[in-house]
Write a protein that holds these residues in place. Structure first.
Motif, short mmCIF file in Angstrom:
data_model
loop_
_atom_site.label_atom_id
_atom_site.label_comp_id
_atom_site.label_asym_id
_atom_site.label_seq_id
_atom_site.Cartn_x
_atom_site.Cartn_y
_atom_site.Cartn_z
N ALA A 102 0.86 -1.05 -0.19
CA ALA A 102 0.41 0.05 -0.21
C ALA A 102 0.98 1.08 0.00
N PRO A 150 -1.70 -0.59 -6.03
CA PRO A 150 -2.61 0.20 -6.77
C PRO A 150 -2.81 1.40 -7.67
N VAL A 158 -9.09 3.12 -2.43
CA VAL A 158 -8.09 3.38 -1.62
C VAL A 158 -7.83 5.38 -1.16
N ARG A 168 -3.16 3.89 5.85
CA ARG A 168 -3.93 3.56 4.04
C ARG A 168 -3.56 2.57 4.29
N PHE A 172 -6.30 0.31 1.93
CA PHE A 172 -5.60 -0.76 0.92
C PHE A 172 -6.34 -2.04 1.16
#
Length: 201
Positions: A102, A150, A158, A168, A172
């Protein structure tokens, strides 16, 4: 590479393992120490041995994935064994993989002795390892560490969850799980709704 014996004693960051009458001092993360069981009980740990001019140090791990992450962490400049164990104490392998996938450097700063600059370096250098390092013995088979970084709808979802106040890594993880369940065609709003549902569960 491995020690099997009886647990003689533990303290905050070490354990003594009695193997046929010889006590081996093993440094370990808090998560590994918590999994060793009661003093006097049978115990088996994976070992990483470091030899220096003045000492031989044994680092113990309850799982192969934790040992593998330790090996990766100490390849980063500024991360020694102590810092690596501190990171693994607050982020077990599946959580560490998720944080790195992430790009969540802030999660790494929860470890004692890891400041923002070092956390950013670790996140940058080990980001690709989150997708390739095996987590076969992870307790969470749904960990999204094997997913690509991502992008597109996932990145937007996200970002939206982060803007709503979620961390975060947890954002994620929730979106990655939603994408896995709903398939590649899921749009941003669908992923956000599914992510929120998982986070509130």
């Amino acid at each position: 590479a491995k020690l099997t014996g009886k647990l003689d004693s533990t303290d905050a960051d070490t354990a003594v393992i009695d193997v046929n009458g010889v006590g081996y001092l093993v440094q370990a993360s808090r998560s590994t120490l918590s999994r060793l069981g009661p003093v006097g009980g049978a115990v088996s740990v994976q070992i990483e041995t470091h030899v220096r001019e003045d000492r031989i140090a044994l680092y113990g791990f309850a799982s192969l994935s934790e040992r593998d992450w330790f090996r990766q962490l100490i390849t980063v400049q500024g991360v020694g064994p102590k810092a690596a164990l501190a990171i693994l104490s607050v982020l077990p392998p599946d959580s560490l993989a998720t944080a790195l996938a992430a790009g969540d450097a802030k999660a790494l700063t929860r470890a004692e002795g890891v400041g923002p600059k070092l956390a950013a370096r670790i996140a940058a250098e080990l980001k690709s390892k989150a997708a390739t390092l095996g987590l076969a013995d992870s307790a969470s088979p749904a960990t999204p560490a094997s997913l690509a970084l991502p992008q597109g709808a996932v990145a937007d979802a996200v970002s939206a969850l982060i803007n709503l106040g979620y961390g975060r890594s947890e954002a994620f993880s929730a979106v990655a799980n939603a994408k896995r369940e709903m398939g590649e065609g899921a749009d941003v709003s669908t992923l956000i709704k599914a992510g929120l549902k998982e986070l509130s569960a």
